[in-house]
Design an enzyme around this catalytic site. Structure first.
Site, mmCIF file in Angstrom:
data_model
loop_
_atom_site.group_PDB
_atom_site.id
_atom_site.type_symbol
_atom_site.label_atom_id
_atom_site.label_comp_id
_atom_site.label_asym_id
_atom_site.label_seq_id
_atom_site.Cartn_x
_atom_site.Cartn_y
_atom_site.Cartn_z
ATOM 1 N N THR A 14 -25.937 34.591 -32.012
ATOM 2 C CA THR A 14 -26.608 33.401 -32.537
ATOM 3 C C THR A 14 -28.010 33.246 -31.971
ATOM 4 O O THR A 14 -28.978 33.044 -32.709
ATOM 5 C CB THR A 14 -25.775 32.146 -32.210
ATOM 6 O OG1 THR A 14 -24.486 32.284 -32.808
ATOM 7 C CG2 THR A 14 -26.449 30.901 -32.745
ATOM 8 N N GLY A 17 -30.451 36.394 -32.762
ATOM 9 C CA GLY A 17 -30.976 36.281 -34.125
ATOM 10 C C GLY A 17 -32.008 35.179 -34.224
ATOM 11 O O GLY A 17 -33.018 35.310 -34.936
ATOM 12 N N ALA A 34 -50.175 32.548 -26.920
ATOM 13 C CA ALA A 34 -49.923 33.547 -25.876
ATOM 14 C C ALA A 34 -51.167 34.347 -25.534
ATOM 15 O O ALA A 34 -51.233 34.974 -24.467
ATOM 16 C CB ALA A 34 -48.807 34.487 -26.318
ATOM 17 N N GLY A 136 -30.469 24.278 -22.926
ATOM 18 C CA GLY A 136 -30.964 24.835 -24.188
ATOM 19 C C GLY A 136 -32.448 24.666 -24.391
ATOM 20 O O GLY A 136 -33.272 25.187 -23.648
ATOM 21 N N LYS A 207 -24.993 25.147 -14.379
ATOM 22 C CA LYS A 207 -26.309 24.561 -14.638
ATOM 23 C C LYS A 207 -26.736 23.632 -13.507
ATOM 24 O O LYS A 207 -27.908 23.624 -13.112
ATOM 25 C CB LYS A 207 -26.276 23.813 -15.969
ATOM 26 C CG LYS A 207 -25.986 24.717 -17.169
ATOM 27 C CD LYS A 207 -25.707 23.904 -18.419
ATOM 28 C CE LYS A 207 -25.318 24.791 -19.584
ATOM 29 N NZ LYS A 207 -24.927 24.006 -20.789
ATOM 30 N N GLY A 304 -27.396 26.085 -29.359
ATOM 31 C CA GLY A 304 -27.747 26.397 -30.742
ATOM 32 C C GLY A 304 -28.833 27.441 -30.807
ATOM 33 O O GLY A 304 -29.594 27.653 -29.863
#
Length: 430
Positions: A14, A17, A34, A136, A207, A304
């Site tokens: 996930t 990709g 950048a 995340g 975490k 996600g």
């Protein structure tokens, strides 16, 4: 324009990709920010032929993902395969050993091996980046490591696992029990088929240990995190908490003081007035308290493909700019090694749920145990007779040392009056 930053990517699930899609969608913007292009040149995953919805034929395929570190011309390796050991750790060590930047979303590996990896990165002056490992897409690591770098942070805490938060807030909204909501979360993809790491608090503990190290300048001590998950939270706990003006959340909290370093993941009662009480669904939130900046509150999607890929690519942009510092905000040899604080001496209020036989003398037995342990009761609720003939009792204590509440529970242990295991939750009075 400078030469491209050439990247090898391990893991095409996930998040992997998502990284490819993000780099494709925002290519021109990322190049401007950048200062040079960021190009994936090689990839590796378990199944070469799986349809991932992105074109990977344009990249060099490598069967052995640990060999990505050895590809000539690669500047940075991104690891998105997970696991605290195994191929992920081998790839990390080989990449850093080869003098190349290493970017990961792997909180388990960082929690267990972050210090040894950081030592190699420090020695070679190369980037070790892991923004995506905690919360995340929320830039909490950068916020603490850089934005709050001038502050002494005394406390960091928050909702660190979206699966648990989804389950608890759904139980709250619908009045359903844990098992039913967990099954729904698995069906919707919010929980894994084996959800143990999430619901038992291990993911949040990984975490928290990382946040604690960054916040306090202390060495990572995952083994020092006291961890309790949400398996034993029932619908009645949620409803009673609401009636008292609280919401139940799985909270990771770390503090450093004269007593040492305290780290805990535990279901807590959060006052409705606190921002964490309003973090719902699968969102994450982190609070850091600095002595000059005050309370910082970070909230957003904790998992996600999009949010996590966003954090990974942000790290790549830092590498492309040659903007990085020590992985844990200071060299490993500068990190402190505080003692583990004794949780028994912590003072606070507590929520205690008991299921008992509905007969004379039970309340007196409970009151006696509390009195003898030095626990004063602030409020007491009994809810009728349950289907099995028992009764549900909820106590809220006045502030007292935690060891007193633990002692009271020990005094009641083995009593024939108790028909189920007690549920103890801390009240977040912050």
């Amino acid at each position: 324009m400078a030469e491209p930053l050439k990247v090898a990517l391990a893991g095409l699930g996930t998040v992997g990709g998502g990284v490819i899609r993000l780099l494709d969608a925002n290519r021109a913007l990322i190049e401007r920010r950048a200062g040079r292009p960021i190009e994936i040149v090689a990839v590796s995953a378990r199944d070469r032929n799986k349809d991932r919805g992105v074109d990977i034929t344009r990249f060099q395929w490598v069967d052995d993902m640990t060999a990505l570190a050895e590809i000539e011309g690669v500047d940075a390796v991104v690891e998105l395969i997970g696991g605290s050991d195994g191929p992920a750790l081998t790839l990390a060590r080989k990449t850093l050993g080869a003098g190349k930047a290493f970017i990961t979303a792997n909180k388990a590996m960082i929690a267990h091996h972050g210090l040894s990896l950081a030592q190699v990165a420090d020695a070679q002056d190369i980037p070790l980046k892991f923004e995506a490992a905690v919360a995340g897409g929320i830039p909490v690591i950068k916020g603490i490591r850089e934005g709050a770098a001038a502050n002494e942070i005394t406390r960091v805490y928050g909702i660190l696992n979206g699966t648990c938060n989804y389950i608890l807030t759904t139980m709250e909204k619908d009045g359903r029990d844990f098992t039913e909501v967990l099954g729904e979360a698995q069906a919707l993809g919010y929980a894994e088929s084996d959800p143990s790491f999430d619901i038992d608090g291990v993911d949040a503990a990984h975490k928290l240990s990382i946040l604690a190290s960054l916040s306090f300048g202390s060495a990572l001590t995952f083994d020092g995190v006291a961890t309790t998950g949400i398996r034993n939270v029932i619908a009645a706990d949620i409803s009673e908490a609401q009636a008292l003006g609280f919401r139940v959340r799985l909270v990771g909290l770390a503090e450093e003081g004269e007593a040492g370093l305290f780290q805990r993941v535990h279901p807590c009662l959060v006052p409705m007035s606190h921002p964490l009480a309003h973090v719902t669904g699968s969102l994450n939130a982190v609070v850091a308290e600095g002595n000059f900046v005050g309370r910082l509150f970070f909230q957003g999607a904790g998992a996600g493909d999009g949010p996590t890929a966003s954090a990974v690519v942000a790290d790549l942009i830092d590498v492309a700019r040659n903007e990085y510092g020590p992985a844990f905000a200071m060299p490993v040899e500068s990190l402190a090694h505080p003692e583990r604080a004794d949780s028994g001496e912590r003072t606070g209020r507590y929520f205690l749920r008991l299921t008992v036989e509905d007969r004379a003398g039970v309340l007196a037995e409970i009151a006696t145990a509390m009195r003898d342990a030095g626990v004063s009761i602030e409020s007491f609720i009994q809810r009728g007779v349950k289907e099995d003939g028992g009764a549900l009792i909820v106590l809220v204590t006045h502030a007292c040392p935690e060891r007193c509440v633990t002692d009271a529970l020990k005094r009641m242990q083995g009593s024939s009056s108790l028909t189920g295991s007690p549920m103890l939750m801390h009240i977040l009075d912050l």
